[in-house]
Scaffold this active site. Structure first.
Site, short mmCIF file in Angstrom:
data_model
loop_
_atom_site.label_atom_id
_atom_site.label_comp_id
_atom_site.label_asym_id
_atom_site.label_seq_id
_atom_site.Cartn_x
_atom_site.Cartn_y
_atom_site.Cartn_z
N LYS A 54 -0.88 73.75 8.17
CA LYS A 54 -0.59 72.93 6.83
C LYS A 54 -1.20 73.36 5.67
O LYS A 54 -0.62 73.39 4.56
CB LYS A 54 -0.88 71.67 7.37
CG LYS A 54 0.12 70.84 8.22
CD LYS A 54 -0.22 69.70 8.70
CE LYS A 54 0.71 68.81 9.79
NZ LYS A 54 0.33 67.94 10.45
N GLN A 98 -4.16 63.36 10.81
CA GLN A 98 -3.60 63.85 11.83
C GLN A 98 -3.62 63.12 13.07
O GLN A 98 -4.83 62.53 13.42
CB GLN A 98 -4.14 65.30 12.21
CG GLN A 98 -3.87 66.09 13.41
CD GLN A 98 -2.35 66.70 13.01
OE1 GLN A 98 -2.08 66.91 11.77
NE2 GLN A 98 -1.68 67.44 13.89
N ASP A 121 3.59 61.20 5.08
CA ASP A 121 3.94 60.98 6.43
C ASP A 121 5.08 60.04 6.74
O ASP A 121 5.81 59.97 7.71
CB ASP A 121 2.69 60.70 7.53
CG ASP A 121 2.55 61.99 8.24
OD1 ASP A 121 3.10 62.90 8.27
OD2 ASP A 121 0.93 61.97 8.57
N1 LIG Z 1 0.06 62.53 10.86
C1 LIG Z 1 0.72 63.51 11.57
N2 LIG Z 1 1.71 64.24 11.05
C2 LIG Z 1 2.48 65.18 11.67
O1 LIG Z 1 3.46 65.66 11.32
C3 LIG Z 1 2.00 65.47 13.21
C4 LIG Z 1 0.90 64.93 13.44
N3 LIG Z 1 0.12 63.85 12.88
N4 LIG Z 1 0.40 65.17 14.47
C5 LIG Z 1 0.94 66.25 15.47
C6 LIG Z 1 2.39 66.39 15.09
C7 LIG Z 1 2.91 67.60 15.55
N5 LIG Z 1 3.48 68.34 14.54
C8 LIG Z 1 4.13 69.64 14.37
C9 LIG Z 1 4.26 70.38 13.20
C10 LIG Z 1 5.01 71.53 13.05
C11 LIG Z 1 5.25 72.40 14.36
C12 LIG Z 1 5.59 73.66 14.41
O2 LIG Z 1 5.62 74.23 13.22
N6 LIG Z 1 5.87 74.09 15.49
C13 LIG Z 1 6.43 75.69 15.64
C14 LIG Z 1 5.77 76.32 16.94
C15 LIG Z 1 4.07 76.05 16.93
C16 LIG Z 1 3.41 76.52 17.94
O3 LIG Z 1 3.44 77.59 18.49
O4 LIG Z 1 2.55 75.93 18.65
C17 LIG Z 1 7.81 75.53 16.10
O5 LIG Z 1 8.43 74.64 16.72
O6 LIG Z 1 8.37 76.69 15.90
C18 LIG Z 1 4.84 71.60 15.50
C19 LIG Z 1 4.42 70.26 15.57
C20 LIG Z 1 2.98 67.49 13.29
N7 LIG Z 1 2.59 66.40 13.80
#
Ligand SMILES: Nc1nc(=O)c2c([nH]1)NC[C@@H]1CN(c3ccc(C(=O)N[C@@H](CCC(=O)O)C(=O)O)cc3)C=[N+]21
Ligand SMILES: [Mg+2]
Length: 294
Positions: A54, A98, A121
């Protein structure tokens, strides 16, 4: 039939490029960068990776990123005090705490302390209410990204049968609201639903957000349906490494669906791109500038 693979990475890169253009316009008009504060409590390694991504993408979009890393034993009062400081800081347009937070911290109390107009968020009850009543607020990034992928794939969604599997506050519920706003006929299935397969079989749109690897089977999917897989499940692979799989049996579903998102490379990248988008929108609203079309 073989489904079209919805390239979330490409859609996310395109959205981030549009955001970067909007940021340049904002900087020219406002004389400062939009600012995003990200707060991480504790050292969960997966959370640390997301926060780093991020922060990097915030900089790439031309925005200011403020990272706050607090120890795992931070008290609720210390965290609330930080939120108060960020609420009062004029250089901060968006605040993200987070999740998950350590068990001893009252998550609801922290999330409701964030100024709703900095709540990029979209988790604050004020923004939940705004979404439910069709007012301008902030929509949670993951369902917003899912909707953008569906609109890019299908165009008009009016009249389509949509089944959301999962009823979390972060994905399932806001996703259902967004699809309803698009005039879909929306069903929310969950762990107590008697026959999830029967509901999914009727759906033109399936959004899977249950957090159970390969929960949705290929033979549940209606031929030609659009399948959005929100699941990010880390599983041990046979070779001993770690693999990322979704909530949908991808190979089975891709054989019958019209379009499907992969994991990784589907919804995940859109989540972060939508966070950039919401931060720019928050900045524009805070200085009363015209809101960009994103
Ligand atoms: N306040 C808060 N807001 C959130 O938006 C929030 C949070 N807490 N806590 C955790 C989760 C999870 N999350 C992700 C974001 C991007 C990928 C992402 O880019 N994933 C990649 C792969 C990443 C990898 O390889 O681990 C994909 O799907 O291609 C995943 C998960 C946002 N979250
Ligand atoms: Mg996600």
């Amino acid at each position: 039939m073989t489904a079209m693979i919805i390239d979330g990475k490409a859609h996310a890169a395109a959205l981030r490029a549009r955001v970067a253009d909007g940021v340049a316009g904002f900087v020219a008009a406002a004389g400062r960068k939009p600012g995003l504060a990200v707060v991480l409590v504790g050292e969960d390694p997966a959370s640390a990776v997301y926060v780093r991504t991020k922060t990097r993408m915030t900089a790439e979009a031309g925005m200011a990123g403020f990272e706050h890393r607090l120890p795992a034993d931070t008290t609720s009062d210390d965290l609330l005090a930080l939120v108060d400081r960020l609420n009062a800081d004029d250089t901060v347009d968006g605040i993200l705490v987070q999740l998950p937070l350590p068990a001893h911290i009252d998550e609801r109390r922290v999330l409701t302390r964030i100024d709703p107009d900095k709540d990029v968020d979209g988790f604050h009850p004020v923004n939940v209410g705004r979404l439910a009543t069709g007012l301008h607020g902030f929509v949670p990034c993951t369902p917003l990204g899912c909707l953008m992928l569906l609109r890019a794939t299908l165009g008009e969604l009016s009249g389509l049968e949509a089944v959301v599997v999962g009823r979390s506050n972060i994905v399932g519920k806001p996703m259902a609201q967004l699809l309803l706003q698009q005039s879909c006929t929306v069903t929310v299935a969950h762990s107590r639903t008697r026959d999830v397969a029967a509901h999914v079989r009727r759906a033109d749109i399936v959004v899977a957000a249950v957090g159970i690897p390969h929960f949705i089977k290929g033979d549940w999917i209606k031929p030609g349906a659009s399948v959005i897989d929100v699941g990010i499940n880390r599983i041990a692979k046979e070779d001993g490494g770690a693999g990322l799989v979704g909530d949908v049996d991808f190979a089975g579903a891709a054989a019958v669906a019209g379009a499907i998102t992969p994991v990784p490379g589907g919804v995940g990248p859109m989540t972060i791109a939508c966070l950039m988008r919401n931060t720019l929108v928050a900045a524009c609203r805070r200085v009363c500038a015209a809101e960009p079309e994103l």
